[in-house]
Design a protein around this motif. Structure first.
Motif, mmCIF file in Angstrom:
data_model
loop_
_atom_site.group_PDB
_atom_site.id
_atom_site.type_symbol
_atom_site.label_atom_id
_atom_site.label_comp_id
_atom_site.label_asym_id
_atom_site.label_seq_id
_atom_site.Cartn_x
_atom_site.Cartn_y
_atom_site.Cartn_z
ATOM 1 N N ILE A 149 42.538 59.918 -27.742
ATOM 2 C CA ILE A 149 42.784 60.983 -26.767
ATOM 3 C C ILE A 149 42.539 60.476 -25.347
ATOM 4 N N GLY A 150 41.448 59.721 -25.150
ATOM 5 C CA GLY A 150 41.121 59.205 -23.825
ATOM 6 C C GLY A 150 42.185 58.269 -23.280
ATOM 7 N N PHE A 151 42.824 57.527 -24.165
ATOM 8 C CA PHE A 151 43.883 56.616 -23.714
ATOM 9 C C PHE A 151 45.205 57.351 -23.544
ATOM 10 N N ALA A 152 45.500 58.287 -24.449
ATOM 11 C CA ALA A 152 46.821 58.921 -24.478
ATOM 12 C C ALA A 152 47.062 59.821 -23.272
ATOM 13 N N ILE A 153 46.053 60.601 -22.861
ATOM 14 C CA ILE A 153 46.278 61.589 -21.789
ATOM 15 C C ILE A 153 46.666 60.929 -20.469
ATOM 16 N N PRO A 154 45.868 60.003 -19.912
ATOM 17 C CA PRO A 154 46.287 59.379 -18.644
ATOM 18 C C PRO A 154 47.543 58.512 -18.794
ATOM 19 N N TYR A 155 47.694 57.878 -19.950
ATOM 20 C CA TYR A 155 48.882 57.039 -20.160
ATOM 21 C C TYR A 155 50.150 57.890 -20.163
ATOM 22 N N TRP A 156 50.072 59.057 -20.786
ATOM 23 C CA TRP A 156 51.214 59.975 -20.867
ATOM 24 C C TRP A 156 51.607 60.474 -19.479
ATOM 25 N N TYR A 157 50.617 60.720 -18.620
ATOM 26 C CA TYR A 157 50.901 61.254 -17.291
ATOM 27 C C TYR A 157 51.113 60.159 -16.236
ATOM 28 N N GLY A 158 51.260 58.921 -16.683
ATOM 29 C CA GLY A 158 51.644 57.855 -15.769
ATOM 30 C C GLY A 158 50.506 57.139 -15.072
ATOM 31 N N TYR A 159 49.313 57.163 -15.680
ATOM 32 C CA TYR A 159 48.166 56.449 -15.087
ATOM 33 C C TYR A 159 47.606 55.450 -16.109
ATOM 34 N N PRO A 160 48.387 54.446 -16.460
ATOM 35 C CA PRO A 160 47.911 53.491 -17.480
ATOM 36 C C PRO A 160 46.657 52.738 -17.065
ATOM 37 N N ASP A 161 46.462 52.548 -15.764
ATOM 38 C CA ASP A 161 45.269 51.819 -15.313
ATOM 39 C C ASP A 161 43.994 52.617 -15.571
ATOM 40 N N ALA A 162 44.092 53.960 -15.583
ATOM 41 C CA ALA A 162 42.917 54.798 -15.835
ATOM 42 C C ALA A 162 42.673 55.020 -17.325
ATOM 43 N N ALA A 163 43.667 54.693 -18.159
ATOM 44 C CA ALA A 163 43.577 55.011 -19.583
ATOM 45 C C ALA A 163 42.414 54.290 -20.266
ATOM 46 N N LEU B 42 31.378 45.251 -5.397
ATOM 47 C CA LEU B 42 31.491 43.909 -4.815
ATOM 48 C C LEU B 42 32.850 43.297 -5.159
ATOM 49 N N TYR B 43 33.378 43.702 -6.317
ATOM 50 C CA TYR B 43 34.685 43.187 -6.746
ATOM 51 C C TYR B 43 35.832 44.010 -6.164
ATOM 52 N N THR B 44 35.688 45.353 -6.180
ATOM 53 C CA THR B 44 36.781 46.207 -5.708
ATOM 54 C C THR B 44 36.891 46.196 -4.193
ATOM 55 N N GLY B 45 35.758 46.001 -3.516
ATOM 56 C CA GLY B 45 35.786 45.913 -2.060
ATOM 57 C C GLY B 45 36.299 47.173 -1.402
ATOM 58 N N GLU B 46 37.357 47.015 -0.632
ATOM 59 C CA GLU B 46 37.859 48.136 0.142
ATOM 60 C C GLU B 46 39.037 48.837 -0.531
ATOM 61 N N HIS B 47 39.297 48.554 -1.785
ATOM 62 C CA HIS B 47 40.437 49.151 -2.478
ATOM 63 C C HIS B 47 40.049 50.546 -2.985
ATOM 64 N N LEU B 48 40.464 51.541 -2.235
ATOM 65 C CA LEU B 48 40.089 52.911 -2.556
ATOM 66 C C LEU B 48 40.664 53.366 -3.893
ATOM 67 N N SER B 49 41.845 52.878 -4.229
ATOM 68 C CA SER B 49 42.481 53.284 -5.487
ATOM 69 C C SER B 49 41.637 52.883 -6.691
ATOM 70 N N LEU B 50 40.983 51.711 -6.621
ATOM 71 C CA LEU B 50 40.120 51.270 -7.723
ATOM 72 C C LEU B 50 38.882 52.153 -7.846
ATOM 73 N N LEU B 51 38.379 52.607 -6.705
ATOM 74 C CA LEU B 51 37.251 53.542 -6.730
ATOM 75 C C LEU B 51 37.660 54.845 -7.389
ATOM 76 N N GLU B 52 38.827 55.345 -7.047
ATOM 77 C CA GLU B 52 39.312 56.595 -7.636
ATOM 78 C C GLU B 52 39.497 56.462 -9.145
ATOM 79 N N LEU B 53 40.074 55.352 -9.568
ATOM 80 C CA LEU B 53 40.284 55.146 -11.008
ATOM 81 C C LEU B 53 38.959 55.085 -11.753
ATOM 82 N N ARG B 54 37.987 54.423 -11.165
ATOM 83 C CA ARG B 54 36.675 54.318 -11.807
ATOM 84 C C ARG B 54 36.041 55.699 -11.967
ATOM 85 N N LEU B 55 36.015 56.477 -10.890
ATOM 86 C CA LEU B 55 35.382 57.797 -10.942
ATOM 87 C C LEU B 55 36.143 58.735 -11.864
ATOM 88 N N LEU B 56 37.467 58.666 -11.835
ATOM 89 C CA LEU B 56 38.270 59.498 -12.728
ATOM 90 C C LEU B 56 37.991 59.157 -14.188
#
Length: 371
Positions: free
Chosen positions: A38-52, A136-150
């Motif tokens: 379920i955790g993989f299918a929902i974000p993958y279905w809605y077009g967020y494979p990186d968050a899956a 330290l790895y993501t740095g200033e990439h806000l999208s990676l922060l959003e994916l992590r928190l989501l």
């Protein structure tokens, strides 16, 4: 609390099978698998494979580390708070110190751990350290922060919902099962002891088994109590809410017998040296208490429909007569008499719990006389 509150209708075979399955390793594997799917299918279905992957991983972490509803909820809160604090603040520190990463590395733990120290109970240390290193790895990439928190927030919530709704562990069923098995073992063991048919070499092993029932029942009581306090929607927990005091009293009863049996195993030569008449009266008194224990064990077994006992099978006056027949002549007789008295007092308490109140017994008679 009304005595009738300790009794509920027996479970149907289907509900009994579900309750038994909810406590098994197979149920854990099923919930972990559902968390992944379920955790993989929902974000993958809605077009967020990186968050899956992050969402599925967080859901599985909740299920793997939260062995009960209360544990899953506690881990859910702590990990979410840890990430919501560490990730944004850590990213902010990296922004402010960019491009000097070494300065961010220096300031980052000082800031985060200063905040954690203010309310350490709200944070999971393993969940704090991971975001610190991730920023330290993501740095200033806000999208990676959003994916992590989501992934963390929704994944942990998904895992908690699966733990709470799909197959929540039925610790009340486990406690009832332990009461049944523990009573069967305890009464058989003490009856053999009183009859003189138990080999001294078997006493330690049988006592260890009874200690296992006592320890497990204490754990089941604790988990059930915590789950009832923390659960949002778990009707199966309510079925045994009123039996919590009964479970605890049986735990104390098993614990009391374990202490008695350990004393007997350690100081058996002193007991064998007692006067033959005193020992005979002691075993006779113990047999009376075991008979009461069997009666209470039968009525506490809810595999079939039960009603409270019509009258208390053991009153304090009955226990007093047993004790008065055993004068304590020295320290050792006092110790053994204390164990017998403690066993009897707990049986008296259980007798009060599992028998009809005197007022309820008197009501029909009073009404009949009025008519």
């Amino acid at each position: 609390m009304p005595n009738a509150a300790f009794f509920h209708p027996p479970l149907t075979p289907f509900r009994r099978a579900i309750a038994r399955f909810s406590l098994s390793e197979s149920a854990k594997y099923l919930k972990l698998t559902l968390g992944l799917w379920i955790g993989f299918a929902i974000p993958y279905w809605y077009g967020y494979p990186d968050a899956a992957v992050a969402l599925a991983g967080s859901a599985m972490l909740t299920l793997a580390l939260g062995s009960s509803i209360s544990a899953a909820r506690s881990y859910f809160y702590k990990r979410v708070v840890s990430n919501l604090v560490a990730m944004p603040l850590g990213t902010l520190v990296i922004w402010l110190t960019s491009p000097h990463l070494w300065l961010g590395v220096f300031l980052l733990p000082l800031l985060i751990f200063a905040i954690v120290r203010l309310r350490p109970a709200l944070f999971q240390m393993t969940s704090v350290t991971v975001p610190i290193t991730l920023v330290l790895y993501t740095g200033e990439h806000l999208s990676l922060l959003e994916l992590r928190l989501l992934g963390v927030v929704l994944g942990m919530l998904l895992g908690f919902i699966i733990q709470q709704i799909v197959f929540p562990p039925d610790h009340g069923f486990w406690a009832n099962r332990l009461v049944i098995d523990g009573n069967e073992h305890a009464t058989a063991l003490v009856a053999q002891l009183a009859a003189g048919t138990l080999a001294p070499s078997e006493l330690k092993a049988q006592t260890g088994r009874l200690r296992g029932f006592s320890t497990d029942l204490k754990q089941a009581h604790s988990l059930l109590k915590l789950d009832i306090e923390d659960a949002w929607v778990s009707p199966h927990l309510q079925r045994n809410r009123d039996r919590l005091p009964l479970f605890w009293c049986f735990h104390e009863l098993f614990d009391s017998l374990v202490n008695f049996l350990e004393t007997l195993d350690t100081f058996r030569p002193q007991f064998d040296a007692f006067d033959a008449g005193w020992k005979s009266a002691y075993w006779a008194g113990l047999e009376q208490l075991v008979a009461t224990h069997r009666q209470l064990a039968e009525v506490a077994d809810l595999r079939v429909a039960r009603q409270p006992l019509a009258a208390s099978p053991l009153r304090l006056s009955d226990l007093q007569r047993i004790v008065e027949a055993l004068p304590a002549a020295d320290v050792y007789t006092s110790v053994y008499l204390g164990h017998l008295t403690g066993y009897g007092l707990l049986l008296c308490r259980l007798s009060d719990m599992l028998s009809q109140p005197a007022s309820a017994q008197a009501t029909p008679t009073t009404m009949t006389s009025q008519h």
